[in-house]
Design a protein around this motif. Sequence first.
Motif, mmCIF file in Angstrom:
data_model
loop_
_atom_site.group_PDB
_atom_site.id
_atom_site.type_symbol
_atom_site.label_atom_id
_atom_site.label_comp_id
_atom_site.label_asym_id
_atom_site.label_seq_id
_atom_site.Cartn_x
_atom_site.Cartn_y
_atom_site.Cartn_z
ATOM 1 N N SER A 118 0.825 -1.215 0.000
ATOM 2 C CA SER A 118 0.000 0.000 0.000
ATOM 3 C C SER A 118 0.852 1.256 0.000
ATOM 4 N N THR A 119 2.135 1.118 0.324
ATOM 5 C CA THR A 119 3.032 2.279 0.331
ATOM 6 C C THR A 119 3.175 2.913 -1.056
ATOM 7 N N ILE A 120 2.874 2.168 -2.115
ATOM 8 C CA ILE A 120 2.997 2.763 -3.451
ATOM 9 C C ILE A 120 1.984 3.878 -3.671
ATOM 10 N N GLN A 121 0.947 3.942 -2.839
ATOM 11 C CA GLN A 121 -0.045 5.004 -2.974
ATOM 12 C C GLN A 121 0.316 6.260 -2.187
ATOM 13 N N SER A 122 1.438 6.221 -1.476
ATOM 14 C CA SER A 122 1.895 7.405 -0.747
ATOM 15 C C SER A 122 2.634 8.340 -1.703
ATOM 16 N N ARG A 123 2.241 9.600 -1.672
ATOM 17 C CA ARG A 123 2.922 10.599 -2.493
ATOM 18 C C ARG A 123 3.690 11.576 -1.600
ATOM 19 N N ALA A 124 4.312 11.034 -0.549
ATOM 20 C CA ALA A 124 5.137 11.859 0.339
ATOM 21 C C ALA A 124 6.245 12.509 -0.484
ATOM 22 N N VAL A 125 6.441 13.810 -0.282
ATOM 23 C CA VAL A 125 7.451 14.570 -1.022
ATOM 24 C C VAL A 125 8.115 15.577 -0.085
ATOM 25 N N ALA A 126 9.245 16.094 -0.534
ATOM 26 C CA ALA A 126 9.923 17.160 0.205
ATOM 27 C C ALA A 126 10.687 18.025 -0.778
ATOM 28 N N GLY A 127 10.942 19.255 -0.358
ATOM 29 C CA GLY A 127 11.705 20.161 -1.199
ATOM 30 C C GLY A 127 12.084 21.428 -0.462
ATOM 31 N N LEU A 128 12.847 22.264 -1.150
ATOM 32 C CA LEU A 128 13.261 23.570 -0.634
ATOM 33 C C LEU A 128 12.598 24.657 -1.465
ATOM 34 N N ALA A 129 12.079 25.674 -0.788
ATOM 35 C CA ALA A 129 11.501 26.836 -1.457
ATOM 36 C C ALA A 129 11.933 28.070 -0.673
ATOM 37 N N ASN A 130 12.675 28.954 -1.306
ATOM 38 C CA ASN A 130 13.189 30.153 -0.645
ATOM 39 C C ASN A 130 13.948 29.781 0.636
ATOM 40 N N ASP A 131 14.753 28.742 0.538
ATOM 41 C CA ASP A 131 15.544 28.221 1.661
ATOM 42 C C ASP A 131 14.677 27.804 2.852
ATOM 43 N N THR A 132 13.427 27.452 2.574
ATOM 44 C CA THR A 132 12.515 26.886 3.564
ATOM 45 C C THR A 132 12.330 25.419 3.207
ATOM 46 N N LEU A 133 12.567 24.545 4.155
ATOM 47 C CA LEU A 133 12.456 23.106 3.954
ATOM 48 C C LEU A 133 11.013 22.683 4.170
ATOM 49 N N ILE A 134 10.451 21.937 3.229
ATOM 50 C CA ILE A 134 9.056 21.504 3.308
ATOM 51 C C ILE A 134 8.994 19.991 3.172
ATOM 52 N N PHE A 135 8.379 19.351 4.172
ATOM 53 C CA PHE A 135 8.122 17.913 4.137
ATOM 54 C C PHE A 135 6.614 17.710 4.059
ATOM 55 N N CYS A 136 6.148 16.863 3.138
ATOM 56 C CA CYS A 136 4.732 16.523 3.026
ATOM 57 C C CYS A 136 4.589 15.042 3.313
ATOM 58 N N VAL A 137 3.878 14.726 4.402
ATOM 59 C CA VAL A 137 3.743 13.348 4.861
ATOM 60 C C VAL A 137 2.270 12.979 4.974
ATOM 61 N N PRO A 138 1.965 11.681 5.006
ATOM 62 C CA PRO A 138 0.573 11.266 5.161
ATOM 63 C C PRO A 138 -0.040 11.785 6.465
ATOM 64 N N GLY A 139 -1.363 11.731 6.524
ATOM 65 C CA GLY A 139 -2.088 12.298 7.653
ATOM 66 C C GLY A 139 -2.230 11.420 8.869
ATOM 67 N N SER A 140 -1.916 10.145 8.774
ATOM 68 C CA SER A 140 -2.063 9.299 9.957
ATOM 69 C C SER A 140 -0.970 9.614 10.968
ATOM 70 N N THR A 141 -1.318 9.503 12.232
ATOM 71 C CA THR A 141 -0.337 9.774 13.280
ATOM 72 C C THR A 141 0.825 8.792 13.191
ATOM 73 N N ASN A 142 0.552 7.548 12.847
ATOM 74 C CA ASN A 142 1.635 6.564 12.716
ATOM 75 C C ASN A 142 2.600 6.943 11.593
ATOM 76 N N ALA A 143 2.075 7.427 10.486
ATOM 77 C CA ALA A 143 2.944 7.849 9.381
ATOM 78 C C ALA A 143 3.759 9.078 9.788
ATOM 79 N N CYS A 144 3.150 10.002 10.504
ATOM 80 C CA CYS A 144 3.884 11.188 10.992
ATOM 81 C C CYS A 144 4.986 10.765 11.947
ATOM 82 N N ARG A 145 4.678 9.822 12.821
ATOM 83 C CA ARG A 145 5.680 9.325 13.773
ATOM 84 C C ARG A 145 6.852 8.690 13.023
ATOM 85 N N GLN A 146 6.540 7.868 12.037
ATOM 86 C CA GLN A 146 7.591 7.214 11.270
ATOM 87 C C GLN A 146 8.457 8.239 10.533
#
Length: 176
Positions: A118-146
Amino acid sequence: MSKVFNDDFIKLNVSVLTVSDTRTEENDTSGDFLVESINTAGHNAVEKKIVVDNIYKIREALSTWIADSRTQVVIVTGGTGFTERDSTPDAAVPLFDKTIDGFGELFRQLSYDTIGTSTIQSRAVAGLANDTLIFCVPGSTNACRQAWEQIIQQQLDSRHRPCNFALRLKKVDAHG
């Protein structure tokens, strides 16, 4: 030229964005987990917002933090799945100056042990914008913890070797 590392901890300013059509301040366990984890790690959780899963609402919140002089890191929780309403990556990626491809790859690799294919359906991404680091993670608390415990926390720690993001981020306003 090699990087000069300092063994002093650098406290970073981190904002948290929860993307959800159903979460409120009363039931936002993922956002609350991230704020608590940020502060426990010695960083400063400067702001937390909840927005509906809408590309333009997400971009508005991200753009504000990317442009301000306080926020160095943004962690977005939610909206990274594969349903028609999940739009976090679609909102965030066009704002990136640089994409951090390894984040999504590593997150999905680690998630395989927990949720299998089921991990293939995760579109977690990250990047830099104006030297600001952005992480996009799934909404479940377990995914955030991981994501926090196995990737993000280390990469925000200025003492982590051989590299981390702490010295790559924008300098904050002394009053922020």
